[in-house]
Design a protein around this motif. Sequence first.
Motif, short mmCIF file in Angstrom:
data_model
loop_
_atom_site.label_atom_id
_atom_site.label_comp_id
_atom_site.label_asym_id
_atom_site.label_seq_id
_atom_site.Cartn_x
_atom_site.Cartn_y
_atom_site.Cartn_z
N GLY A 182 0.78 -1.23 0.00
CA GLY A 182 0.00 0.00 0.00
C GLY A 182 0.81 1.28 0.00
N TYR A 183 2.13 1.20 -0.23
CA TYR A 183 2.95 2.40 -0.32
C TYR A 183 2.73 3.09 -1.67
N ARG A 184 2.92 4.39 -1.67
CA ARG A 184 3.03 5.11 -2.93
C ARG A 184 4.50 5.02 -3.33
N VAL A 185 4.77 4.52 -4.52
CA VAL A 185 6.15 4.31 -4.97
C VAL A 185 6.40 5.11 -6.24
N ILE A 186 7.47 5.92 -6.19
CA ILE A 186 7.81 6.79 -7.31
C ILE A 186 9.29 6.56 -7.66
N VAL A 187 9.56 6.20 -8.90
CA VAL A 187 10.91 5.93 -9.36
C VAL A 187 11.42 7.13 -10.16
#
Length: 228
Positions: A182-187
């Motif tokens: 449920g994390y927001r993940v941004i690469v």
Amino acid sequence: MKKKNKRRNLRMLVISIIGILVLCIGIIALRLIYLSSATKGDSIAKYDSPKSALLILDIQNDTLGISEYGNTEPLIANINTAIEYANDANMEIIYTKQEFKGNPLDSLISGGMYQADSVGADLYNELSIQSDNIFSKLRTDAFSEEHFESYLIKNKINTLYIVGADASACVYKTALGGINRGYRVIVLEDSIFSVKRDLLNTMLEKYQTKGIEITTIKNFNQTQAVDL
């Protein structure tokens, strides 16, 4: 009769050798799947005042020694710039190290790289170190390391910005591990390594189909400036 026995014995020997080889290949394959798979876990809580963190994956001496990466100086410069922006914004900064600890099978799979307590496993000496949050991991997905996940929960982190290596391995599997919880993940697309440019483009497309967001150094800096 003796010739028949010899042929039978020879066939049995060949079958035994093939059986042993198949067994060994199977064991290696299972271990590789275990090491490289994305993990699943409990969904994170909804924090009242959630935080973001910059996660730097596996920028180690052995990583920078992979010849397929080519000239790594621009990428290291971008990663250090992202670290500088995060530090200026008082964002949590977290580093991971891939380390194998004594299992001969892991040494075989890794080609002898990333051995615990070796120079190759150390964080790259030109990498900007701005925190003591350094986590050693055995598996590709950083969420497989219990202390890493506990740190995120303790500090109420729900958003991860990811830089580092490799686009198709640790970056991807750690991002999936975050999405699975449920994390927001941004690469940051201009701050991740890949053995091939075409593969990087393919992975960036794949990220978005999995709910992993993409941004750049410039946008990352602007986002932190607004938050300040």
